[in-house]
Enzyme design. Structure first.
Site, PDB file in Angstrom:
ATOM      1  N   SER A  70      39.412  29.505  37.622  1.00 19.47           N
ATOM      2  CA  SER A  70      38.614  30.711  37.489  1.00 19.47           C
ATOM      3  C   SER A  70      38.617  31.286  36.062  1.00 19.47           C
ATOM      4  O   SER A  70      38.236  30.600  35.125  1.00 19.47           O
ATOM      5  CB  SER A  70      39.124  31.716  38.521  1.00 19.47           C
ATOM      6  OG  SER A  70      38.391  32.887  38.514  1.00 19.47           O
ATOM      7  N   ALA A 379      37.175  45.668  42.195  1.00 22.96           N
ATOM      8  CA  ALA A 379      36.692  46.321  40.978  1.00 22.96           C
ATOM      9  C   ALA A 379      36.370  45.289  39.897  1.00 22.96           C
ATOM     10  O   ALA A 379      35.483  45.487  39.066  1.00 22.96           O
ATOM     11  CB  ALA A 379      37.739  47.304  40.477  1.00 22.96           C
ATOM     12  N   ARG A 506      52.225  46.888  41.865  1.00 19.87           N
ATOM     13  CA  ARG A 506      52.337  45.802  42.850  1.00 19.87           C
ATOM     14  C   ARG A 506      52.625  44.485  42.120  1.00 19.87           C
ATOM     15  O   ARG A 506      52.225  44.322  40.960  1.00 19.87           O
ATOM     16  CB  ARG A 506      51.060  45.677  43.692  1.00 19.87           C
ATOM     17  CG  ARG A 506      49.805  45.466  42.878  1.00 19.87           C
ATOM     18  CD  ARG A 506      48.595  45.201  43.761  1.00 19.87           C
ATOM     19  NE  ARG A 506      48.517  43.816  44.182  1.00 19.87           N
ATOM     20  CZ  ARG A 506      48.042  42.829  43.430  1.00 19.87           C
ATOM     21  NH1 ARG A 506      47.595  43.055  42.205  1.00 19.87           N
ATOM     22  NH2 ARG A 506      48.010  41.602  43.897  1.00 19.87           N
ATOM     23  N   SER A 508      51.851  40.837  41.063  1.00 20.17           N
ATOM     24  CA  SER A 508      50.626  40.041  41.025  1.00 20.17           C
ATOM     25  C   SER A 508      50.780  38.843  41.956  1.00 20.17           C
ATOM     26  O   SER A 508      51.872  38.308  42.126  1.00 20.17           O
ATOM     27  CB  SER A 508      50.389  39.559  39.596  1.00 20.17           C
ATOM     28  OG  SER A 508      49.578  38.414  39.603  1.00 20.17           O
ATOM     29  N   GLY A 509      49.674  38.416  42.545  1.00 21.87           N
ATOM     30  CA  GLY A 509      49.705  37.219  43.384  1.00 21.87           C
ATOM     31  C   GLY A 509      49.378  35.973  42.576  1.00 21.87           C
ATOM     32  O   GLY A 509      49.539  34.853  43.055  1.00 21.87           O
ATOM     33  N   THR A 510      48.892  36.145  41.362  1.00 26.57           N
ATOM     34  CA  THR A 510      48.462  34.977  40.587  1.00 26.57           C
ATOM     35  C   THR A 510      49.251  34.781  39.293  1.00 26.57           C
ATOM     36  O   THR A 510      49.158  33.746  38.666  1.00 26.57           O
ATOM     37  CB  THR A 510      46.968  35.096  40.209  1.00 26.57           C
ATOM     38  OG1 THR A 510      46.800  36.286  39.441  1.00 26.57           O
ATOM     39  CG2 THR A 510      46.065  35.147  41.417  1.00 26.57           C
TER      40      THR A 510
HETATM   41  P1  NG1 Z   1      46.550  39.493  41.218  1.00 26.41           P
HETATM   42  O1  NG1 Z   1      47.090  38.607  40.143  1.00 26.41           O
HETATM   43  O2  NG1 Z   1      47.243  39.337  42.555  1.00 26.41           O
HETATM   44  O3  NG1 Z   1      46.455  40.908  40.764  1.00 26.41           O
HETATM   45  C1  NG1 Z   1      44.019  38.850  40.618  1.00 26.41           C
HETATM   46  C2  NG1 Z   1      43.055  40.003  40.768  1.00 26.41           C
HETATM   47  C3  NG1 Z   1      42.561  40.032  42.202  1.00 26.41           C
HETATM   48  C4  NG1 Z   1      41.974  38.692  42.641  1.00 26.41           C
HETATM   49  C5  NG1 Z   1      42.925  37.548  42.280  1.00 26.41           C
HETATM   50  C6  NG1 Z   1      42.332  36.185  42.512  1.00 26.41           C
HETATM   51  C7  NG1 Z   1      43.128  42.209  39.707  1.00 26.41           C
HETATM   52  C8  NG1 Z   1      43.915  43.427  39.423  1.00 26.41           C
HETATM   53  N1  NG1 Z   1      43.711  41.273  40.466  1.00 26.41           N
HETATM   54  O4  NG1 Z   1      45.063  39.023  41.540  1.00 26.41           O
HETATM   55  O5  NG1 Z   1      41.658  41.060  42.350  1.00 26.41           O
HETATM   56  O6  NG1 Z   1      40.695  38.500  42.098  1.00 26.41           O
HETATM   57  O7  NG1 Z   1      43.354  37.636  40.910  1.00 26.41           O
HETATM   58  O8  NG1 Z   1      41.549  35.726  41.462  1.00 26.41           O
HETATM   59  O9  NG1 Z   1      41.991  42.077  39.238  1.00 26.41           O
HETATM   60 ZN    ZN Z   2      36.562  33.334  39.546  1.00 28.98          ZN
END
Ligand code: NG1
Ligand code: ZN
Length: 550
Positions: A70, A379, A506, A508-510
């Site tokens: 991405s 957003a 929070r 991050s998940g990524t």
């Molecule tokens: P994380 O890294 O969990 O904040 C980010 C985006 C999500 C989502 C994912 C997947 C922000 C703050 N966070 O996640 O909205 O798009 O990547 O691509 O933009």
């Molecule tokens: Zn993307």
């Protein structure tokens, strides 16, 4: 069973000889699938090929596998599996994906036996796996590794080559819906969207303050390639000037351009001409996120993000539905990152219900399914609209009813054409862009008119590196911090000092870090609030590296 056993042996032989597990560290299937440095991902791809076949056999349907990272920098890559209706992989399988990725080569057969036995998967079906990739140089070899995994379990890989993430989601759904939702080809996809767009637009391309000229930043990615087909199909109906498409611009994927850059830096991208007042948009590296923006006389970049897009769409659809006379349950889904001013406007001015869910499109999508018409956007510009099947059927029944008036039928047709313009499977920057252009055109609005609907609260996003990001846990759609104990109380005390202040943290998940969001009455206050909270996180959640600063 003997046959299966042989298959598994092939799996191990392939793994050992061609895609051995090279990394010692564990990886986790998160909100965006797996994402890491591309050169560490060969074995992960191979194993996701295996898992895709198992998932397809379990669901008795075809499954998608998209190779992309991405908006991440070019050296990264990743993979996401796509479920039969074009949605993200079901959550319970994320744990299987993680297990598959991390097990030692010589235990792969064992894990396959475990999942096959536990879920009673029939291993005789010949299943199809649709494979897509973005433009990263690492994508072809990773796609090959994934296809090897598919073949090792006797699945059939169907290579769609370079496509946007939302295109692949669309193809998967088309294939499984036996073409009810359309045909799984690129040509059909462009034609469907462009025909709907041109039908609504009619012959007047410019209306009042709306000028059909749009600057488009393709982030040097797949979105830059695919927009060319749209340009061909759209002709004069939308004048798109292309930038950051490898030939024009910096050339590097997502580098100082693209939707994520514009949103997180709140800055105008490189490679796009700085023309005061001109409506511009950016997509990200796999074309599932969209941002609009323009420059004012003082070279300030004004951003119209996912919240604005969602509101524009929701209000427009509300009007169209009213014209049909139907009583429809229309709602909007947001995350904690939605600007407070947007939530206030939707609730109090538009009177449209809003629900909040955790970050990650899959959560938004599921929540939106509860409405007849569910509009959801993060957003950051990732989102779409979904329509309940029963609602679409009701529209068609009414349209076919001879007693229904011509006016109502016209309204129904218009709504149906707008539905055709939307990729309901997942957020699709290109389909979203056509929808935004349609709405601005129908209102006769410039981008400045659009911006006037409400005023965003200034906001700031910060990152804090900590020893273990999972020491932070949250509740209340991530808006309240549970652990470390006492942190939420401290945040509350800090927030109280700021007019219109709001802040949350929070993991991050990524990325391996903690995100801090803050908004307040002025930009300086939002920055200061974010900094104070970030310092608190650093202090209470074992921050590593230097203290956060602005
Ligand atoms: P994380 O890294 O969990 O904040 C980010 C985006 C999500 C989502 C994912 C997947 C922000 C703050 N966070 O996640 O909205 O798009 O990547 O691509 O933009
Ligand atoms: Zn993307």
């Amino acid at each position: 069973m003997a046959n299966n056993h042989n298959n598994y042996k092939t799996v191990y032989a392939f793994a050992r000889e061609m895609h051995p597990k090279t990394e010692k560290f564990d990886v986790q299937y998160g909100t965006a699938g797996f994402r890491a440095k591309a050169n560490t991902l060969g074995y992960v791809m191979y194993r996701m090929g295996l898992l895709a076949v198992l998932r397809a056999r379990y669901k008795k349907a075809c499954i998608g596998a998209m190779i992309t990272a991405s908006h991440n920098p070019e050296p990264d890559n990743g993979v996401k599996l796509i479920d039969p209706c074009g949605e993200m992989l079901e959550q319970s399988w994320e744990a299987w994906a993680t297990k598959f990725a991390n097990v030692a080569d010589d235990r792969l057969e064992e894990v396959i036996t475990e999942i096959v036995t536990e879920l009673g998967i029939e291993m005789t079906q010949r299943v199809e796996i649709l494979v897509g990739k973005d433009t990263r140089p690492s994508s072809p070899s990773l796609a090959k590794a994934l296809c090897d995994g598919v073949l090792a379990l006797s699945g059939k890989p169907i290579d769609y080559g370079i496509v946007t993430t939302p295109q692949l989601h669309y193809f998967v759904y088309c294939r499984n819906s036996r073409n009810q939702y359309g045909f799984p080809t690129e040509e059909y996809y462009y034609r469907k969207l462009c025909d709907a767009f041109k039908k609504i637009r009619g012959k007047n391309f410019n209306t009042n303050n709306y000028q059909s000229k749009l600057y488009y930043d393709g982030a040097n990615g797949v979105g830059a390639k695919k927009i060319k087909y749209f340009q061909e199909c759209l002709g004069d109906s939308l004048m798109i000037d292309r930038f950051n498409d490898e030939l024009i611009g910096t050339g590097k994927l997502n580098y100082m351009c693209g939707a994520d850059y514009v949103k997180t830096k709140q800055a105008f991208p490189n490679g796009v001409p700085k023309e005061v007042g001109q409506r511009c948009c950016s997509v990200d590296g796999d074309a599932d996120r969209l941002m609009y923006y323009y420059l004012d006389e003082n070279e300030k970049c004004h951003l119209l993000d996912g919240d604005r897009i969602a509101i524009l769409i929701a209000e427009y659809l509300k009007g169209l539905v009213e014209d049909t006379g139907f009583d429809v349950n229309l709602g909007l889904v947001q995350t904690a990152y939605a600007n407070g001013a947007s939530t206030e406007y939707i609730t109090n001015t538009l009177n449209i219900p809003v629900s909040f869910v955790c970050t990650g499109v899959k959560y938004l999508h599921h929540e939106a399914q509860k409405y007849d018409i569910g509009v959801y956007f993060e957003a950051n510009g990732h989102g779409t609209v979904i329509f309940k099947k029963e609602f679409k059927e009701k529209l068609q029944t009414s349209y076919d009813d001879p007693t229904v008036s011509v006016e109502v039928k016209r309204a129904i047709k218009k709504l149906q054409t707008v539905i055709d313009l939307i990729n309901e499977t997942v957020g699709d920057a290109l389909s979203d862009m056509l929808l935004v252009e349609t709405i601005l055109h129908s209102k006769g609005w410039s981008i400045q008119d659009w911006e006037k609907t409400y005023t965003d609260l200034p906001n700031r996003l910060m990152k804090v590196s900590v020893k273990d990001r999972n020491t932070i846990t949250t509740t209340n759609a991530e808006r309240t911090c549970l652990k470390p104990e006492g942190l939420q109380k401290e945040i509350d005390m800090i927030v109280k000092k700021y007019k219109s202040g709001r802040s949350f943290v929070r993991p991050s998940g990524t990325e391996d870090l903690v995100r801090v969001y803050a908004e307040a009455a002025s930009k300086d206050e939002a920055d200061q609030l974010a900094l104070e909270v970030a310092l608190k996180v650093h202090e209470m959640a074992e921050g590593i590296g230097p203290e956060p600063k602005l």
